[in-house]
Motif scaffolding. Structure first.
Motif, PDB file in Angstrom:
ATOM      1  N   ALA A   1     -10.351   8.560 -10.856  1.00 15.34           N
ATOM      2  CA  ALA A   1     -10.453   9.816 -11.202  1.00 15.34           C
ATOM      3  C   ALA A   1      -9.322  10.297 -11.733  1.00 15.34           C
ATOM      4  CB  ALA A   1     -10.736  10.655  -9.845  1.00 15.34           C
ATOM      5  N   GLY A   2      -8.604   9.712 -12.809  1.00 14.59           N
ATOM      6  CA  GLY A   2      -7.297   9.788 -13.491  1.00 14.59           C
ATOM      7  C   GLY A   2      -6.242   9.357 -12.981  1.00 14.59           C
ATOM      8  N   ALA A   3      -6.030   9.313 -11.643  1.00 17.48           N
ATOM      9  CA  ALA A   3      -4.794   8.850 -10.981  1.00 17.48           C
ATOM     10  C   ALA A   3      -4.537   7.399 -10.772  1.00 17.48           C
ATOM     11  CB  ALA A   3      -4.647   9.683  -9.728  1.00 17.48           C
ATOM     12  N   PRO A   4      -3.516   6.739 -10.875  1.00 21.72           N
ATOM     13  CA  PRO A   4      -3.557   5.368 -10.677  1.00 21.72           C
ATOM     14  C   PRO A   4      -3.974   5.083  -9.228  1.00 21.72           C
ATOM     15  CG  PRO A   4      -1.178   6.191 -10.719  1.00 21.72           C
ATOM     16  CD  PRO A   4      -2.110   7.353 -10.982  1.00 21.72           C
ATOM     17  N   ALA A   5      -4.857   4.150  -9.002  1.00 20.08           N
ATOM     18  CA  ALA A   5      -5.268   3.803  -7.695  1.00 20.08           C
ATOM     19  C   ALA A   5      -4.480   2.386  -7.280  1.00 20.08           C
ATOM     20  CB  ALA A   5      -6.754   3.624  -7.574  1.00 20.08           C
ATOM     21  N   TYR A   6      -4.362   1.602  -8.350  1.00 19.79           N
ATOM     22  CA  TYR A   6      -3.723   0.249  -8.321  1.00 19.79           C
ATOM     23  C   TYR A   6      -2.803  -0.014  -9.653  1.00 19.79           C
ATOM     24  CZ  TYR A   6      -3.141  -4.895  -7.961  1.00 19.79           C
ATOM     25  OH  TYR A   6      -2.633  -6.149  -7.798  1.00 19.79           O
ATOM     26  N   VAL A   7      -1.678  -0.383  -9.453  1.00 21.37           N
ATOM     27  CA  VAL A   7      -0.610  -0.920 -10.516  1.00 21.37           C
ATOM     28  C   VAL A   7      -0.151  -2.292 -10.095  1.00 21.37           C
ATOM     29  CG1 VAL A   7      -0.114   1.438 -10.961  1.00 21.37           C
ATOM     30  CG2 VAL A   7       1.449   0.092  -9.280  1.00 21.37           C
ATOM     31  N   GLU A   8       0.218  -2.979 -11.233  1.00 20.97           N
ATOM     32  CA  GLU A   8       0.817  -4.440 -11.017  1.00 20.97           C
ATOM     33  C   GLU A   8       1.784  -4.779 -11.870  1.00 20.97           C
ATOM     34  OE1 GLU A   8      -2.328  -7.530  -9.402  1.00 20.97           O
ATOM     35  OE2 GLU A   8      -2.152  -7.947 -11.514  1.00 20.97           O
ATOM     36  N   PHE A   9       2.809  -5.311 -11.372  1.00 17.16           N
ATOM     37  CA  PHE A   9       3.907  -5.798 -12.318  1.00 17.16           C
ATOM     38  C   PHE A   9       3.853  -7.390 -12.021  1.00 17.16           C
ATOM     39  CE2 PHE A   9       5.038  -1.817 -10.181  1.00 17.16           C
ATOM     40  CZ  PHE A   9       5.759  -1.172 -10.957  1.00 17.16           C
ATOM     41  N   ARG A  10       4.259  -7.820 -13.233  1.00 20.12           N
ATOM     42  CA  ARG A  10       4.747  -9.198 -13.099  1.00 20.12           C
ATOM     43  C   ARG A  10       6.269  -9.446 -13.201  1.00 20.12           C
ATOM     44  NH1 ARG A  10       0.875 -13.103 -15.066  1.00 20.12           N
ATOM     45  NH2 ARG A  10      -1.173 -12.015 -15.660  1.00 20.12           N
ATOM     46  N   ILE A  11       6.650 -10.425 -12.006  1.00 19.50           N
ATOM     47  CA  ILE A  11       8.156 -10.338 -11.856  1.00 19.50           C
ATOM     48  C   ILE A  11       8.467 -11.914 -11.582  1.00 19.50           C
ATOM     49  CG2 ILE A  11       8.359  -8.133 -11.119  1.00 19.50           C
ATOM     50  CD1 ILE A  11       8.002  -9.174  -8.092  1.00 19.50           C
ATOM     51  N   GLY A  12       9.578 -12.260 -11.751  1.00 17.75           N
ATOM     52  CA  GLY A  12      10.231 -13.327 -11.594  1.00 17.75           C
ATOM     53  C   GLY A  12       9.879 -14.284 -12.600  1.00 17.75           C
ATOM     54  N   ASP A  13      10.521 -15.757 -12.127  1.00 17.57           N
ATOM     55  CA  ASP A  13      10.525 -16.891 -13.274  1.00 17.57           C
ATOM     56  C   ASP A  13       9.086 -17.284 -13.634  1.00 17.57           C
ATOM     57  OD1 ASP A  13      13.120 -17.029 -13.393  1.00 17.57           O
ATOM     58  OD2 ASP A  13      13.334 -18.355 -11.688  1.00 17.57           O
TER      59      ASP A  13
ATOM     60  N   PHE B   1       0.678  -1.272   0.081  1.00 16.62           N
ATOM     61  CA  PHE B   1       0.152  -0.010  -0.014  1.00 16.62           C
ATOM     62  C   PHE B   1       0.729   1.376   0.060  1.00 16.62           C
ATOM     63  CE2 PHE B   1      -2.533  -3.585   1.640  1.00 16.62           C
ATOM     64  CZ  PHE B   1      -3.803  -3.100   0.988  1.00 16.62           C
ATOM     65  N   ALA B   2       0.373   2.226  -0.735  1.00 21.49           N
ATOM     66  CA  ALA B   2       1.278   3.625  -0.758  1.00 21.49           C
ATOM     67  C   ALA B   2       0.316   4.820  -0.894  1.00 21.49           C
ATOM     68  CB  ALA B   2       2.039   3.519  -1.881  1.00 21.49           C
ATOM     69  N   ASP B   3       0.602   5.988  -0.276  1.00 24.61           N
ATOM     70  CA  ASP B   3      -0.030   6.991  -0.124  1.00 24.61           C
ATOM     71  C   ASP B   3      -0.228   7.649  -1.634  1.00 24.61           C
ATOM     72  OD1 ASP B   3      -1.252   7.089   2.381  1.00 24.61           O
ATOM     73  OD2 ASP B   3       0.693   7.715   2.944  1.00 24.61           O
ATOM     74  N   ASP B   4       0.835   7.492  -2.415  1.00 24.31           N
ATOM     75  CA  ASP B   4       1.043   8.047  -3.773  1.00 24.31           C
ATOM     76  C   ASP B   4       1.425   6.964  -4.633  1.00 24.31           C
ATOM     77  OD1 ASP B   4       2.114   9.122  -5.911  1.00 24.31           O
ATOM     78  OD2 ASP B   4       3.012  10.717  -5.064  1.00 24.31           O
ATOM     79  N   VAL B   5       0.586   6.431  -5.233  1.00 28.14           N
ATOM     80  CA  VAL B   5       0.555   4.914  -6.012  1.00 28.14           C
ATOM     81  C   VAL B   5       1.663   5.475  -7.316  1.00 28.14           C
ATOM     82  CG1 VAL B   5      -0.432   3.342  -7.560  1.00 28.14           C
ATOM     83  CG2 VAL B   5      -1.405   4.013  -5.503  1.00 28.14           C
ATOM     84  N   ALA B   6       1.481   6.686  -7.768  1.00 22.95           N
ATOM     85  CA  ALA B   6       2.243   6.959  -9.177  1.00 22.95           C
ATOM     86  C   ALA B   6       3.735   6.840  -8.533  1.00 22.95           C
ATOM     87  CB  ALA B   6       1.775   8.250  -9.663  1.00 22.95           C
ATOM     88  N   ALA B   7       4.061   7.563  -7.422  1.00 19.44           N
ATOM     89  CA  ALA B   7       5.403   7.590  -7.248  1.00 19.44           C
ATOM     90  C   ALA B   7       5.964   6.325  -6.839  1.00 19.44           C
ATOM     91  CB  ALA B   7       5.619   8.566  -5.677  1.00 19.44           C
ATOM     92  N   ALA B   8       5.280   5.333  -6.254  1.00 24.65           N
ATOM     93  CA  ALA B   8       5.456   4.043  -5.951  1.00 24.65           C
ATOM     94  C   ALA B   8       5.775   3.106  -7.165  1.00 24.65           C
ATOM     95  CB  ALA B   8       4.592   3.318  -5.023  1.00 24.65           C
ATOM     96  N   ARG B   9       4.662   3.535  -8.072  1.00 22.48           N
ATOM     97  CA  ARG B   9       4.986   2.801  -9.451  1.00 22.48           C
ATOM     98  C   ARG B   9       6.195   3.062  -9.957  1.00 22.48           C
ATOM     99  NH1 ARG B   9       1.510   5.838 -13.667  1.00 22.48           N
ATOM    100  NH2 ARG B   9       3.348   7.368 -12.964  1.00 22.48           N
ATOM    101  N   ASP B  10       6.477   4.388 -10.127  1.00 24.93           N
ATOM    102  CA  ASP B  10       7.873   4.552 -10.738  1.00 24.93           C
ATOM    103  C   ASP B  10       9.203   4.142  -9.929  1.00 24.93           C
ATOM    104  OD1 ASP B  10       6.300   6.257 -12.339  1.00 24.93           O
ATOM    105  OD2 ASP B  10       6.770   8.180 -11.369  1.00 24.93           O
ATOM    106  N   TRP B  11       8.929   4.058  -8.616  1.00 23.12           N
ATOM    107  CA  TRP B  11      10.064   3.497  -7.844  1.00 23.12           C
ATOM    108  C   TRP B  11      10.215   2.075  -8.195  1.00 23.12           C
ATOM    109  CZ3 TRP B  11      11.524   0.120  -4.072  1.00 23.12           C
ATOM    110  CH2 TRP B  11      12.391   0.319  -3.368  1.00 23.12           C
ATOM    111  N   TYR B  12       9.140   1.402  -8.133  1.00 21.12           N
ATOM    112  CA  TYR B  12       9.462   0.039  -8.165  1.00 21.12           C
ATOM    113  C   TYR B  12       9.671  -0.132  -9.852  1.00 21.12           C
ATOM    114  CZ  TYR B  12       8.005  -1.784  -3.786  1.00 21.12           C
ATOM    115  OH  TYR B  12       8.164  -2.213  -2.330  1.00 21.12           O
TER     116      TYR B  12
END
Length: 143
Positions: free
Chosen positions: A37-49, A11-22
């Motif tokens: 409302a235009g801002a990312p509320a949830y983002v998802e990465f696929r990682i690993g084997d 969880f993050a207060d600023d999903v866009a900043a967390a998205r960029d960091w990850y």
């Protein structure tokens, strides 16, 4: 009953900043973004084997009183690790029958995605999820 790891959610207060960091950390962009409302509320990465999912959700969607949400105690962050199950409601009821307590009742997150979570008798949050992406990965591996 538990068939495999599906999604780890931070969880993050600023999903866009967390998205960029990850994205910088992982070297990949998220494959899925759900805006509110235009801002990312949830983002998802696929990682690993096995292409496990790392999700980052807006902290306002955290279960009240848990995981350091703004309406709870405000301490720390946290993660809910979801294990794929065939039937979320049945798994949820079985966990409760074994002494777990409700963390979050089953919620449909979208077509093919249902989550629920409990607190085990030892204070750990355990998530169960029916996740069509998990089943797609299995099918593509011929499993």
């Amino acid at each position: 009953m538990l068939r495999g790891l599906t999604t780890v959610t931070f969880f993050a207060d600023d999903v866009a900043a967390a998205r960029d960091w990850y994205a910088g950390l992982l070297g990949v962009e998220p494959y899925f973004v759900r805006p509110v409302a235009g801002a990312p509320a949830y983002v998802e990465f696929r990682i690993g084997d096995y292409q496990h999912e790392l999700g980052i959700a807006d902290r306002r969607f955290a279960v009240p009183g848990r995981l350091g949400d703004s309406e709870g105690d405000g301490e720390g962050g946290g993660a809910v690790v979801y294990w794929h199950v065939d039937e979320v409601q049945a798994a949820f009821e079985r966990l409760l029958s074994l002494g777990a307590t409700v963390h979050e009742k089953p919620v449909e997150r979208g077509p093919g995605f249902v989550t629920a979570s409990v607190v085990d008798p030892f204070g750990n949050v355990l998530g169960v999820m029916h996740n069509r992406h998990y089943l797609d990965v299995l099918a593509s591996a011929g499993r």
